[in-house]
Design a protein around this motif. Structure first.
Motif, PDB file in Angstrom:
ATOM      1  N   ARG A 120      21.406 -13.242 -17.186  1.00 47.09           N
ATOM      2  CA  ARG A 120      20.976 -11.918 -17.641  1.00 47.09           C
ATOM      3  C   ARG A 120      19.477 -11.720 -17.423  1.00 47.09           C
ATOM      4  O   ARG A 120      19.034 -10.661 -16.969  1.00 47.09           O
ATOM      5  N   ALA A 121      18.699 -12.766 -17.685  1.00 49.04           N
ATOM      6  CA  ALA A 121      17.243 -12.685 -17.488  1.00 49.04           C
ATOM      7  C   ALA A 121      16.914 -12.487 -16.007  1.00 49.04           C
ATOM      8  O   ALA A 121      16.049 -11.681 -15.658  1.00 49.04           O
ATOM      9  N   LYS A 122      17.620 -13.226 -15.128  1.00 50.35           N
ATOM     10  CA  LYS A 122      17.389 -13.074 -13.685  1.00 50.35           C
ATOM     11  C   LYS A 122      17.706 -11.664 -13.210  1.00 50.35           C
ATOM     12  O   LYS A 122      17.048 -11.134 -12.329  1.00 50.35           O
ATOM     13  N   LYS A 123      18.741 -11.079 -13.785  1.00 49.81           N
ATOM     14  CA  LYS A 123      19.135  -9.723 -13.397  1.00 49.81           C
ATOM     15  C   LYS A 123      18.252  -8.682 -14.074  1.00 49.81           C
ATOM     16  O   LYS A 123      18.182  -7.540 -13.635  1.00 49.81           O
ATOM     17  N   GLY A 124      17.571  -9.075 -15.146  1.00 46.89           N
ATOM     18  CA  GLY A 124      16.665  -8.166 -15.845  1.00 46.89           C
ATOM     19  C   GLY A 124      17.371  -7.090 -16.643  1.00 46.89           C
ATOM     20  O   GLY A 124      16.923  -5.939 -16.664  1.00 46.89           O
ATOM     21  N   VAL A 125      18.479  -7.470 -17.297  1.00 42.16           N
ATOM     22  CA  VAL A 125      19.217  -6.498 -18.109  1.00 42.16           C
ATOM     23  C   VAL A 125      19.235  -6.938 -19.565  1.00 42.16           C
ATOM     24  O   VAL A 125      19.115  -8.120 -19.872  1.00 42.16           O
TER      25      VAL A 125
END
Length: 124
Positions: free
Chosen positions: A12-17
Motif C-alpha cells: 500500500r505504501a509503494k502504491k501510495g494509497v
C-alpha cells in the motif's frame, strides 16, 4: 502484526494509497483492512487475497508468495501435539509461554533453523 499485514502495508505504501482508498476499491471496510494490517484479524480468505493480487497487479511468483504469507498469518495459533512425543509437547508449550520475550534476532534464528531442518527433510 502478521506477515500478511506487514506485506499489505508495504504494498500500500509503494502504491501510495490510504487504507480507505484501498478498502473502497476492494469492497471491504477500512476498519477490516486496518484490522488485517495490524494482525487483529485472522488470515484473509482466498477471494480477498485474489482481489488484493488484482489491486496491486501482482503476478505469478509474487502472487503465490502473497498467498503463502496469508496462510501463515493466523495471529492465534493452536498446536495439536496429540500423538506426538512428550518432547514435542514440551517444545510447543515452551514456545507458547516464551514467544513474547523473544527478540527479533532470536525469532529470525529459530525461523532459520526450522527452514534448514525442513530443507534437510526434503533432501532425504
Amino acid at each position: 502484526m502478521t506477515p500478511f499485514g506487514t506485506k499489505m502495508r508495504d504494498l500500500r505504501a509503494k502504491k501510495g494509497v490510504t487504507q480507505k482508498e484501498m478498502a473502497t476499491a476492494l469492497g471491504i471496510s477500512p476498519a477490516y483492512l486496518s484490522a488485517l494490517e495490524h494482525g487483529r484479524r485472522g488470515a484473509p480468505s482466498w477471494p480477498l487475497v485474489q482481489k488484493i493480487v488484482g489491486y496491486f497487479n501482482i503476478i505469478w511468483d509474487e502472487a503465490e508468495e502473497l498467498q503463502r504469507v496469508a496462510e501463515s498469518s493466523h495471529p492465534r495459533v493452536v498446536v495439536d501435539t496429540t500423538g506426538l512425543s512428550a518432547s514435542a509437547t514440551l517444545l510447543a508449550n515452551r514456545l507458547a509461554s516464551q514467544i513474547a520475550g523473544l527478540d527479533e534476532d532470536d525469532i529470525r534464528d529459530l525461523l532459520r533453523q526450522l527452514a534448514e531442518m525442513q530443507e534437510r527433510g526434503k533432501r532425504r
